[in-house]
Design a protein around this motif. Structure first.
Motif, PDB file in Angstrom:
ATOM      1  N   ASP A  22       0.999  -1.372   0.052  1.00 57.20           N
ATOM      2  CA  ASP A  22       0.016  -0.002  -0.239  1.00 57.20           C
ATOM      3  C   ASP A  22       0.846   1.242  -0.032  1.00 57.20           C
ATOM      4  OD1 ASP A  22      -2.640   1.396   0.238  1.00 57.20           O
ATOM      5  OD2 ASP A  22      -1.826   1.870   2.253  1.00 57.20           O
ATOM      6  N   ARG A  23       1.748   1.174   0.625  1.00 62.99           N
ATOM      7  CA  ARG A  23       2.892   2.396   0.707  1.00 62.99           C
ATOM      8  C   ARG A  23       3.482   2.514  -0.837  1.00 62.99           C
ATOM      9  NH1 ARG A  23       6.453   2.292   6.543  1.00 62.99           N
ATOM     10  NH2 ARG A  23       4.868   1.162   7.593  1.00 62.99           N
ATOM     11  N   ALA A  24       3.875   1.418  -1.162  1.00 55.00           N
ATOM     12  CA  ALA A  24       4.554   1.682  -2.556  1.00 55.00           C
ATOM     13  C   ALA A  24       3.405   2.093  -3.691  1.00 55.00           C
ATOM     14  CB  ALA A  24       4.939   0.378  -3.115  1.00 55.00           C
ATOM     15  N   LEU A  25       2.170   1.607  -3.711  1.00 50.25           N
ATOM     16  CA  LEU A  25       1.020   2.026  -4.368  1.00 50.25           C
ATOM     17  C   LEU A  25       0.740   3.620  -4.210  1.00 50.25           C
ATOM     18  CD1 LEU A  25      -1.427  -0.867  -4.401  1.00 50.25           C
ATOM     19  CD2 LEU A  25      -0.068  -0.119  -6.209  1.00 50.25           C
ATOM     20  N   ARG A  26       0.927   4.004  -2.939  1.00 47.42           N
ATOM     21  CA  ARG A  26       0.593   5.726  -2.826  1.00 47.42           C
ATOM     22  C   ARG A  26       1.856   6.218  -3.168  1.00 47.42           C
ATOM     23  NH1 ARG A  26       0.994   6.256   2.522  1.00 47.42           N
ATOM     24  NH2 ARG A  26       0.418   4.036   3.249  1.00 47.42           N
ATOM     25  N   ARG A  27       3.197   5.759  -2.985  1.00 40.54           N
ATOM     26  CA  ARG A  27       4.203   6.457  -3.645  1.00 40.54           C
ATOM     27  C   ARG A  27       4.165   6.565  -5.269  1.00 40.54           C
ATOM     28  NH1 ARG A  27       8.374   4.857  -6.726  1.00 40.54           N
ATOM     29  NH2 ARG A  27       7.956   2.712  -6.228  1.00 40.54           N
ATOM     30  N   LEU A  28       3.421   5.706  -5.902  1.00 43.19           N
ATOM     31  CA  LEU A  28       3.262   5.581  -7.351  1.00 43.19           C
ATOM     32  C   LEU A  28       2.034   6.407  -7.687  1.00 43.19           C
ATOM     33  CD1 LEU A  28       4.054   2.009  -8.009  1.00 43.19           C
ATOM     34  CD2 LEU A  28       5.409   4.047  -8.934  1.00 43.19           C
ATOM     35  N   GLN A  29       1.293   6.821  -6.630  1.00 41.52           N
ATOM     36  CA  GLN A  29       0.143   7.794  -6.610  1.00 41.52           C
ATOM     37  C   GLN A  29      -1.159   6.990  -7.528  1.00 41.52           C
ATOM     38  OE1 GLN A  29       1.334  11.649  -8.322  1.00 41.52           O
ATOM     39  NE2 GLN A  29       2.166  12.176  -6.308  1.00 41.52           N
ATOM     40  N   ILE A  30      -1.119   5.714  -7.310  1.00 39.60           N
ATOM     41  CA  ILE A  30      -2.144   4.875  -7.936  1.00 39.60           C
ATOM     42  C   ILE A  30      -2.851   4.153  -6.612  1.00 39.60           C
ATOM     43  CG2 ILE A  30      -0.978   4.959 -10.181  1.00 39.60           C
ATOM     44  CD1 ILE A  30      -0.051   1.917  -9.192  1.00 39.60           C
ATOM     45  N   GLY A  31      -2.546   4.306  -5.328  1.00 41.67           N
ATOM     46  CA  GLY A  31      -3.122   3.434  -4.504  1.00 41.67           C
ATOM     47  C   GLY A  31      -4.576   4.004  -3.946  1.00 41.67           C
TER      48      GLY A  31
END
Length: 332
Positions: free
Chosen positions: A323-332
């Motif tokens: 989830d942290r990674a998806l939010r970094r990619l701004q797609i979470g």
């Protein structure tokens, strides 16, 4: 979202005649893929099991429909092998969790990694690179004992008791064995003794978070980490290994190891997750050994143990990492 899973399980390894018995050591059991899928489902997304980087290439040609990908694919034989999947995903404009192709290729190269982290002020053992026995200059060998390992491998491939050498004769024999068996350079570095061996996981980004430090057992005769001698495909001992937990993991040492790992993570532009190995000498000085931005997420691996220490169910732990990674990619 549809989250693609890119991975190599043990049965995927493309064996060739004459390869060493540990050639597939970096691949994963199916349980690891199940853990990834469970974490994706826990986030409310749909896991799509793609398979290897070669499967990814074929399916992209067929119009694979995914919104992002989690890559743990190792590839085989090439020093660029860990970059296969990230490059394909980048070309297809599909966001990929974790470090990019450049970081994965650089960190697979143990010598370049040492050069970069030393330049960033991270203590790392003195090393030399040899392509074969004739490259060894007796007048330019670091003080013994030394440790020899393949330059472009992970998961302790190539390591056995003879990897620790105490004389020039032993060094020549081990360099000859490893270069002949693995068909690549070896890195030879000072062998750090006395204060124990540790591994440190990192998750997240901006800022990354260091996980609880795990201490590793070392074999009593050689001082080599027991995990390195017991890896998949390793030489079987004539009798059971004897081991000890060298050193004392105090709160002060744990903080020092975590800080060293975070500095290494940043120096190599790692993203989202990685695991570093560190040794401590008799004076209490930590020394960076290597970092793996494609760490195993196996249910009995380092990250699962860290999750247990944090009293967090493993599915929840992995879901948080992704989830942290998806939010970094701004797609979470």
């Amino acid at each position: 979202m549809r989250i693609g899973l890119i991975y190599d399980v043990f049965e995927d390894y493309p064996w060739r005649d004459g390869e060493p018995s540990d050639a597939d050591a970096e691949y994963e059991p199916v349980d690891t893929v199940d853990a990834l899928a469970g974490a994706v489902e826990a986030l409310g997304h749909r896991p799509v099991r793609v398979g290897t980087a070669f499967d990814l290439h074929a399916r992209l040609q067929e119009g694979l429909d995914i919104d992002a990908a989690i890559n743990i694919s190792e590839g085989a034989r090439s020093r660029n092998r860990e970059a296969y999947a990230p490059i394909l995903l980048e070309m297809a404009d599909i966001p990929c969790l974790g470090s990019d192709a450049l970081t994965l290729s650089v960190t697979l190269d143990k010598a370049w990694t040492k050069d970069i982290v030393r330049a960033a002020g991270v203590p790392a053992p003195v090393h030399r690179v040899y392509g074969g026995v004739p490259d060894i200059d007796p007048d330019d060998v670091p003080p013994f004992p030394l440790f020899v390992k393949p330059r472009y491998e992970g998961s302790s491939k190539g390591i056995q008791p003879s990897s620790r050498v105490d004389t020039l004769q032993e060094l020549r024999a081990e360099v000859g064995r490893q270069t002949g068996t693995y068909g690549q350079d070896v890195i030879v570095e000072s062998f750090v003794r006395g204060g124990g061996e540790y591994t440190v996981g990192v998750i997240g980004h901006d800022p990354p978070e260091a996980l609880p430090v795990l201490q590793r057992a070392v074999e009593t005769t050689t001082g080599i980490g027991l995990h390195a001698l017991e890896h998949r495909g390793a030489v079987e001992p004539t009798e059971e290994w004897q081991y000890e937990l060298a050193g004392d993991l105090t709160p002060e040492l744990e903080s020092s190891l975590q800080n060293l790992t975070l500095r290494t993570f940043d120096a190599l532009d790692c993203l989202d997750f990685a695991r570093a190995d560190v040794r401590v000498d008799t004076a209490g000085q930590p020394w960076f050994l290597e970092i793996n931005p494609l760490p195993t997420f196996a249910p009995d691996g380092t990250f699962a143990i860290a999750a247990e220490l944090m009293n967090t169910p493993y599915d929840d732990f992995l879901a948080d990492v992704f989830d942290r990674a998806l939010r970094r990619l701004q797609i979470g």
